[in-house]
Design a protein around this motif. Structure first.
Motif, PDB file in Angstrom:
ATOM      1  N   HIS A  30      35.775  74.341 -15.491  1.00  0.00           N
ATOM      2  CA  HIS A  30      34.966  75.268 -16.287  1.00  0.00           C
ATOM      3  C   HIS A  30      35.342  75.203 -17.770  1.00  0.00           C
ATOM      4  O   HIS A  30      34.845  74.357 -18.496  1.00  0.00           O
ATOM      5  N   GLY A  31      36.242  76.085 -18.209  1.00  0.00           N
ATOM      6  CA  GLY A  31      36.575  76.130 -19.623  1.00  0.00           C
ATOM      7  C   GLY A  31      37.460  74.974 -20.052  1.00  0.00           C
ATOM      8  O   GLY A  31      38.302  74.494 -19.299  1.00  0.00           O
ATOM      9  N   LEU A  32      37.270  74.517 -21.291  1.00  0.00           N
ATOM     10  CA  LEU A  32      38.088  73.455 -21.880  1.00  0.00           C
ATOM     11  C   LEU A  32      38.371  73.823 -23.333  1.00  0.00           C
ATOM     12  O   LEU A  32      37.449  74.045 -24.112  1.00  0.00           O
ATOM     13  N   ARG A  33      39.653  73.888 -23.680  1.00  0.00           N
ATOM     14  CA  ARG A  33      40.067  74.246 -25.043  1.00  0.00           C
ATOM     15  C   ARG A  33      41.141  73.283 -25.524  1.00  0.00           C
ATOM     16  O   ARG A  33      41.848  72.664 -24.732  1.00  0.00           O
ATOM     17  N   ILE A  34      41.278  73.187 -26.842  1.00  0.00           N
ATOM     18  CA  ILE A  34      42.301  72.356 -27.449  1.00  0.00           C
ATOM     19  C   ILE A  34      43.142  73.213 -28.382  1.00  0.00           C
ATOM     20  O   ILE A  34      42.629  74.143 -29.021  1.00  0.00           O
ATOM     21  N   ASP A  35      44.449  72.937 -28.458  1.00  0.00           N
ATOM     22  CA  ASP A  35      45.307  73.716 -29.361  1.00  0.00           C
ATOM     23  C   ASP A  35      45.691  72.885 -30.580  1.00  0.00           C
ATOM     24  O   ASP A  35      45.281  71.720 -30.722  1.00  0.00           O
ATOM     25  N   SER A  36      46.464  73.463 -31.471  1.00  0.00           N
ATOM     26  CA  SER A  36      46.823  72.796 -32.720  1.00  0.00           C
ATOM     27  C   SER A  36      47.792  71.640 -32.515  1.00  0.00           C
ATOM     28  O   SER A  36      48.017  70.844 -33.422  1.00  0.00           O
ATOM     29  N   ASP A  37      48.381  71.543 -31.312  1.00  0.00           N
ATOM     30  CA  ASP A  37      49.249  70.418 -30.971  1.00  0.00           C
ATOM     31  C   ASP A  37      48.495  69.324 -30.232  1.00  0.00           C
ATOM     32  O   ASP A  37      49.101  68.392 -29.699  1.00  0.00           O
ATOM     33  N   SER A  38      47.177  69.455 -30.184  1.00  0.00           N
ATOM     34  CA  SER A  38      46.311  68.470 -29.522  1.00  0.00           C
ATOM     35  C   SER A  38      46.584  68.363 -28.024  1.00  0.00           C
ATOM     36  O   SER A  38      46.635  67.264 -27.454  1.00  0.00           O
ATOM     37  N   ASP A  39      46.749  69.502 -27.382  1.00  0.00           N
ATOM     38  CA  ASP A  39      46.798  69.577 -25.931  1.00  0.00           C
ATOM     39  C   ASP A  39      45.542  70.283 -25.445  1.00  0.00           C
ATOM     40  O   ASP A  39      45.001  71.153 -26.138  1.00  0.00           O
ATOM     41  N   LEU A  40      45.090  69.906 -24.257  1.00  0.00           N
ATOM     42  CA  LEU A  40      43.901  70.498 -23.661  1.00  0.00           C
ATOM     43  C   LEU A  40      44.283  71.497 -22.579  1.00  0.00           C
ATOM     44  O   LEU A  40      45.266  71.298 -21.850  1.00  0.00           O
ATOM     45  N   TYR A  41      43.492  72.564 -22.463  1.00  0.00           N
ATOM     46  CA  TYR A  41      43.684  73.570 -21.424  1.00  0.00           C
ATOM     47  C   TYR A  41      42.405  73.649 -20.598  1.00  0.00           C
ATOM     48  O   TYR A  41      41.320  73.839 -21.134  1.00  0.00           O
ATOM     49  N   HIS A  42      42.570  73.497 -19.280  1.00  0.00           N
ATOM     50  CA  HIS A  42      41.452  73.427 -18.349  1.00  0.00           C
ATOM     51  C   HIS A  42      41.468  74.662 -17.451  1.00  0.00           C
ATOM     52  O   HIS A  42      42.418  74.853 -16.684  1.00  0.00           O
ATOM     53  N   ALA A  43      40.439  75.484 -17.545  1.00  0.00           N
ATOM     54  CA  ALA A  43      40.288  76.632 -16.644  1.00  0.00           C
ATOM     55  C   ALA A  43      39.360  76.222 -15.514  1.00  0.00           C
ATOM     56  O   ALA A  43      38.231  75.773 -15.756  1.00  0.00           O
ATOM     57  N   ASN A  44      39.833  76.385 -14.283  1.00  0.00           N
ATOM     58  CA  ASN A  44      39.086  75.952 -13.106  1.00  0.00           C
ATOM     59  C   ASN A  44      38.830  77.159 -12.215  1.00  0.00           C
ATOM     60  O   ASN A  44      39.758  77.908 -11.899  1.00  0.00           O
ATOM     61  N   ASN A  45      37.577  77.354 -11.825  1.00  0.00           N
ATOM     62  CA  ASN A  45      37.215  78.525 -11.010  1.00  0.00           C
ATOM     63  C   ASN A  45      37.955  78.569  -9.677  1.00  0.00           C
ATOM     64  O   ASN A  45      37.960  79.603  -9.010  1.00  0.00           O
ATOM     65  N   ASN A  46      38.555  77.457  -9.276  1.00  0.00           N
ATOM     66  CA  ASN A  46      39.248  77.388  -7.996  1.00  0.00           C
ATOM     67  C   ASN A  46      40.710  77.828  -8.128  1.00  0.00           C
ATOM     68  O   ASN A  46      41.615  77.169  -7.615  1.00  0.00           O
TER      69      ASN A  46
END
Length: 232
Positions: free
Chosen positions: A104-120
């Motif tokens: 679902h959600g996908l975000r990036i932080d200032s250190d260039s890492d991705l965060y993945h929110a998954n409904n499961n």
């Protein structure tokens, strides 16, 4: 500011809305050809998350159209601009585990890492190539008070901090504060379902707001179905 947006909820691929000026206003022109899924990509049911790094590369995540994604199916697509222009096919990247459940959600932080929110009941942190750094399952401490748990967004705020806010938009409408470095719960949770009312401190949460104000964008990039948008 005048903005004309085309109807695109039924689109089956990501696309861009390029900005042009007309009569002192701003008009966004629908361009369905700017991005193409790779020819080796698994079929898409619908798309959700978008993120953009400092080099202008766009990351797109989608739900694979299969009862159970195959062991080699990937859901993370990378679109790198060539001389500032996005054209042609993207590149499938990342660990196949990212395609399990409902990305679902996908975000990036200032250190260039991705965060993945998954409904499961899953939140993951990855590098830009989709290598998993950590995974959290279930709500904090698997506390029954936080079920059902179906994360929809995860964002670091303020930028540069270690505060990762996870929004349980499809579950119980709580927002959980996690440690962005380790994925551990910080012992802070707020919100909770409002039941359609307006009780103080309760929410009907879904996505989380942007972390900083931005000037009017030169282009906007949008996913199908949920119409998640990032801008230049």
């Amino acid at each position: 500011m005048a903005r004309r947006l085309a109807m695109y909820a039924l689109a089956l691929h990501p696309f861009s809305l390029a900005k042009s000026s007309s009569g002192g206003g701003v008009e966004y022109v629908y361009d369905p050809t700017a991005f193409k899924l790779p020819s080796d990509s698994p079929p898409m049911l619908h798309g959700h998350g978008l993120a953009k790094d400092l080099d202008g590369t766009i990351y797109f995540t989608y739900v694979v159209n299969a009862t159970t994604p195959g062991p080699n199916d990937r859901c993370l697509v990378q679109f790198a601009p060539q001389n500032g222009v996005y054209s042609g096919e993207g590149k499938m990247i990342g660990d196949p585990l990212l395609s399990q459940g409902t990305p679902h959600g996908l975000r990036i932080d200032s250190d260039s890492d991705l965060y993945h929110a998954n409904n499961n009941q899953v939140v993951r942190k990855t590098s830009l190539d989709g290598t998993i750094k950590w995974t959290t399952f279930d709500p904090p401490n698997n506390d029954s008070a936080y079920w059902p748990y179906m994360p929809t967004d995860a964002v670091v705020a303020p930028p540069g901090s270690n505060n990762l806010f996870v929004s349980d938009g499809y579950g119980s409408s709580f927002v959980h504060l996690m440690d962005a470095e380790s994925g551990e719960w910080s012992n802070l949770t707020f919100g909770g379902p409002s039941g359609g009312g307006s009780d103080h401190g309760q929410l009907n949460t879904y996505g989380l707001p942007p972390t900083a104000d931005r000037s009017p964008p030169s282009a906007s990039y949008t996913t199908p179905l949920h119409r998640s948008t990032i801008t230049d």
